[in-house]
Motif scaffolding. Structure first.
Motif, PDB file in Angstrom:
ATOM      1  N   GLU A 169       0.856  -1.185   0.000  1.00  7.92           N
ATOM      2  CA  GLU A 169       0.000   0.000   0.000  1.00  7.92           C
ATOM      3  C   GLU A 169       0.893   1.237   0.000  1.00  7.92           C
ATOM      4  OE1 GLU A 169      -2.882   0.081   3.108  1.00  7.92           O
ATOM      5  OE2 GLU A 169      -3.352  -2.049   2.925  1.00  7.92           O
ATOM      6  N   ALA A 170       0.364   2.347  -0.508  1.00  4.89           N
ATOM      7  CA  ALA A 170       1.156   3.576  -0.544  1.00  4.89           C
ATOM      8  C   ALA A 170       0.262   4.776  -0.297  1.00  4.89           C
ATOM      9  CB  ALA A 170       1.862   3.724  -1.889  1.00  4.89           C
ATOM     10  N   VAL A 171       0.777   5.716   0.481  1.00  2.00           N
ATOM     11  CA  VAL A 171       0.094   6.988   0.696  1.00  2.00           C
ATOM     12  C   VAL A 171       1.108   8.094   0.445  1.00  2.00           C
ATOM     13  CG1 VAL A 171       0.523   6.791   3.189  1.00  2.00           C
ATOM     14  CG2 VAL A 171      -1.140   8.466   2.340  1.00  2.00           C
ATOM     15  N   VAL A 172       0.730   9.057  -0.379  1.00  3.41           N
ATOM     16  CA  VAL A 172       1.579  10.203  -0.700  1.00  3.41           C
ATOM     17  C   VAL A 172       1.057  11.412   0.051  1.00  3.41           C
ATOM     18  CG1 VAL A 172       2.368  11.765  -2.519  1.00  3.41           C
ATOM     19  CG2 VAL A 172       2.189   9.308  -2.971  1.00  3.41           C
ATOM     20  N   ILE A 173       1.931  12.073   0.798  1.00  6.16           N
ATOM     21  CA  ILE A 173       1.559  13.224   1.610  1.00  6.16           C
ATOM     22  C   ILE A 173       2.267  14.454   1.057  1.00  6.16           C
ATOM     23  CG2 ILE A 173       1.539  14.195   3.943  1.00  6.16           C
ATOM     24  CD1 ILE A 173       1.952  11.240   4.927  1.00  6.16           C
ATOM     25  N   GLU A 174       1.489  15.412   0.545  1.00 10.05           N
ATOM     26  CA  GLU A 174       2.057  16.596  -0.083  1.00 10.05           C
ATOM     27  C   GLU A 174       1.573  17.864   0.634  1.00 10.05           C
ATOM     28  OE1 GLU A 174       3.714  19.504  -1.825  1.00 10.05           O
ATOM     29  OE2 GLU A 174       4.334  17.487  -2.434  1.00 10.05           O
ATOM     30  N   ARG A 175       2.509  18.735   1.000  1.00  9.18           N
ATOM     31  CA  ARG A 175       2.174  19.971   1.721  1.00  9.18           C
ATOM     32  C   ARG A 175       1.443  20.971   0.836  1.00  9.18           C
ATOM     33  NH1 ARG A 175       4.729  24.859   2.324  1.00  9.18           N
ATOM     34  NH2 ARG A 175       6.473  24.143   1.060  1.00  9.18           N
ATOM     35  N   MET A 176       1.795  21.035  -0.446  1.00  7.07           N
ATOM     36  CA  MET A 176       1.132  21.965  -1.365  1.00  7.07           C
ATOM     37  C   MET A 176      -0.275  21.468  -1.691  1.00  7.07           C
ATOM     38  SD  MET A 176       3.581  24.240  -1.862  1.00  7.07           S
ATOM     39  CE  MET A 176       3.394  25.078  -3.444  1.00  7.07           C
ATOM     40  N   ASP A 177      -1.026  22.297  -2.423  1.00  7.71           N
ATOM     41  CA  ASP A 177      -2.412  21.917  -2.708  1.00  7.71           C
ATOM     42  C   ASP A 177      -2.538  20.945  -3.874  1.00  7.71           C
ATOM     43  OD1 ASP A 177      -1.801  23.585  -4.795  1.00  7.71           O
ATOM     44  OD2 ASP A 177      -3.430  25.009  -4.458  1.00  7.71           O
ATOM     45  N   ARG A 178      -1.409  20.580  -4.473  1.00  8.54           N
ATOM     46  CA  ARG A 178      -1.423  19.576  -5.530  1.00  8.54           C
ATOM     47  C   ARG A 178      -0.049  18.929  -5.632  1.00  8.54           C
ATOM     48  NH1 ARG A 178       0.646  21.721 -10.545  1.00  8.54           N
ATOM     49  NH2 ARG A 178       1.048  23.969 -10.451  1.00  8.54           N
ATOM     50  N   VAL A 179      -0.010  17.706  -6.139  1.00  8.18           N
ATOM     51  CA  VAL A 179       1.280  17.059  -6.361  1.00  8.18           C
ATOM     52  C   VAL A 179       1.981  17.751  -7.533  1.00  8.18           C
ATOM     53  CG1 VAL A 179       0.437  14.839  -5.487  1.00  8.18           C
ATOM     54  CG2 VAL A 179       0.348  15.312  -7.952  1.00  8.18           C
ATOM     55  N   LEU A 180       3.284  17.625  -7.601  1.00  4.47           N
ATOM     56  CA  LEU A 180       4.083  18.212  -8.683  1.00  4.47           C
ATOM     57  C   LEU A 180       3.897  19.720  -8.803  1.00  4.47           C
ATOM     58  CD1 LEU A 180       3.436  15.506 -11.471  1.00  4.47           C
ATOM     59  CD2 LEU A 180       5.348  15.612  -9.855  1.00  4.47           C
ATOM     60  N   ALA A 181       3.486  20.368  -7.708  1.00  7.50           N
ATOM     61  CA  ALA A 181       3.155  21.794  -7.768  1.00  7.50           C
ATOM     62  C   ALA A 181       4.339  22.656  -8.170  1.00  7.50           C
ATOM     63  CB  ALA A 181       2.610  22.253  -6.418  1.00  7.50           C
ATOM     64  N   ARG A 182       5.537  22.245  -7.815  1.00  5.52           N
ATOM     65  CA  ARG A 182       6.724  23.062  -8.094  1.00  5.52           C
ATOM     66  C   ARG A 182       7.290  22.830  -9.485  1.00  5.52           C
ATOM     67  NH1 ARG A 182       6.533  20.479  -3.576  1.00  5.52           N
ATOM     68  NH2 ARG A 182       6.597  21.498  -1.539  1.00  5.52           N
ATOM     69  N   VAL A 183       6.869  21.765 -10.145  1.00  2.00           N
ATOM     70  CA  VAL A 183       7.561  21.367 -11.375  1.00  2.00           C
ATOM     71  C   VAL A 183       6.651  21.116 -12.568  1.00  2.00           C
ATOM     72  CG1 VAL A 183       9.541  20.386 -10.157  1.00  2.00           C
ATOM     73  CG2 VAL A 183       7.538  18.949 -10.600  1.00  2.00           C
ATOM     74  N   ALA A 184       5.338  21.189 -12.402  1.00  2.00           N
ATOM     75  CA  ALA A 184       4.457  20.827 -13.510  1.00  2.00           C
ATOM     76  C   ALA A 184       3.172  21.646 -13.465  1.00  2.00           C
ATOM     77  CB  ALA A 184       4.125  19.328 -13.466  1.00  2.00           C
ATOM     78  N   SER A 185       2.439  21.604 -14.573  1.00  2.00           N
ATOM     79  CA  SER A 185       1.186  22.346 -14.683  1.00  2.00           C
ATOM     80  C   SER A 185       0.081  21.703 -13.846  1.00  2.00           C
ATOM     81  CB  SER A 185       0.746  22.395 -16.143  1.00  2.00           C
ATOM     82  OG  SER A 185       0.436  21.076 -16.609  1.00  2.00           O
TER      83      SER A 185
END
Length: 407
Positions: free
Chosen positions: A169-185
């Motif tokens: 199982e995997a859970v991704v925890i991201e501080r920003m409001d979306r994943v890849l926020a710093r590097v993608a659209s």
């Protein structure tokens, strides 16, 4: 021409620089020194093929170990450089040895960014930068295991996909409001979030981690995310300590010119550790973490050292493999005033294929392509040549990219 070239850092950048020096005709001595026990190897597969058990060490090596002896490259593994003396042109190592140089190439790479929160020094926390890191993570995954990943960047998402492939199982925890926020659209972020969730990955955004505990990860809202294994992937910082201590000009990494030369004319720096100009984007400076960047700067440094003409500037590009998806990005979106989406990003399963183009006026600055090699290749070419584009044709998937590129 420099007689003795010393390369500090035996990763993709350093290993490539050593090979190119010989290829370009350098006849003097070459010493390639790296901290890790292995010969130069590829790092991108660590979060993908290696983690899933689809690649062995031989497949990861940049070149067979016999290459270095055959080409008279002295490979020093397990060698940690501790100080540079630019005046004497020599480098000291932790084992007490000293290596002189006529030309020095710093290929020291980057290291994982650490979180300054309670429990951040717990020994069970993992990162994914080296072969040893990947081995440790692989041993922690499997059916019935749960991996919590702090950071929704490319490494975190790739690790999540690999974990699912291994039955964990995997859970991704991201501080920003979306994943890849710093590097993608936003389009790309929404697509990858939807795909990961469809694969059974729990994706938490706007979730700030405040502590690491025995049972898992504590969030700012009080929730405890339980996990058997913890991976932190919140970016990387340049390994520029040696350069700074030696008095080289540094910013967000070691500052270099278009030939990868530092503020010391006898010292070059290449790869993740550099803060470099990007000619195809008006010379603006960035620190790029990618294999293509390492290869380009290795060409620049090797050419300058042997006296060859400087290689032509390249368009920066990046890639990521997740599930059956190949993401390819060319260029940088800085300065774009609009986006054009070609294809349907709403299709997240079989048949997924689309591209997001970032434009300034009628010029493409960046393309993000998912399972869309034609869009990536044409977009990369048009960025490099600053080719004007017809936005109507670009937005129409029925018009081939060959015709779009032809104007």
């Amino acid at each position: 021409m420099a007689n003795r070239v010393l390369i500090i850092g035996a990763g993709h950048a350093g290993g490539t620089a050593a090979a190119l020096l010989r290829q370009y005709g350098h006849e003097g001595s070459i010493v390639l020194a790296g901290e890790e026990p292995a010969a130069p190897y590829q790092r991108p597969p660590l979060s993908k093929a290696w983690l899933k058990g689809e690649a062995d060490l031989e497949a990861l090596l940049l070149r067979p170990e016999s290459f270095y002896e055959e080409h008279e490259v002295e490979l020093r593994t397990g060698a940690t450089a501790t100080a540079i003396d630019p005046a004497a042109r020599r480098v000291s190592f932790a084992d007490g040895t000293v290596e002189p140089y006529d030309a020095l190439i710093l290929a020291t790479g980057s290291r994982a960014r650490r979180l300054a929160i309670p429990g951040a020094d717990r020994p069970e926390l993992m990162e994914l930068r080296t072969l040893a890191d990947a081995e440790r993570l692989k041993a922690a995954l499997g059916p019935g295991r749960r991996l919590a990943i702090v950071g929704g960047g490319y490494v975190g998402l790739e690790a999540a996909a690999s974990a699912r492939a291994l039955g964990a199982e995997a859970v991704v925890i991201e501080r920003m409001d979306r994943v890849l926020a710093r590097v993608a659209s936003e389009t790309l972020s929404a697509f990858f979030t939807a795909r990961h969730r469809s694969e059974g990955v729990e994706v938490l955004t706007g979730a700030e981690v405040t502590a690491f505990e025995d049972a898992g990860v504590r969030l700012a809202d009080g929730r405890l995310i339980e996990a058997d294994a913890l991976l932190v992937g919140v970016g990387a910082v340049a390994c520029d300590d040696l350069a700074r201590a030696a008095g080289l000009e540094c910013g967000n990494g070691v500052i270099v010119d278009e030939q990868a030369r530092t503020s010391d004319p006898a010292i070059w720096a290449i790869g993740d550790a550099t803060f470099r100009p990007i000619p195809v984007h008006g010379g603006r400076r960035r620190r790029l973490e990618s294999v293509p960047n390492a290869l380009e700067q290795a060409k620049q440094a090797a050419s300058a050292i042997v006296g060859r003409p400087a290689p032509a500037p390249e368009v920066p590009w990046f890639w990521s493999d997740q599930y059956d998806l190949k993401l390819q990005i060319a260029g940088l979106p800085d300065g774009a005033d609009r986006q054009i989406v070609r294809g349907d990003p709403g299709v997240i399963g079989e048949g997924a294929s689309f591209a997001v183009f970032h434009l300034e006026g009628d010029r493409i600055l960046c393309v993000e392509a998912v399972n869309a090699p034609a869009e990536f290749m044409a977009g990369r070419m048009m960025i490099g040549k600053a080719t004007p584009v017809d936005a109507v044709k670009l937005a129409d998937p029925s018009v081939s990219m060959k015709l779009v590129a032809a104007g």
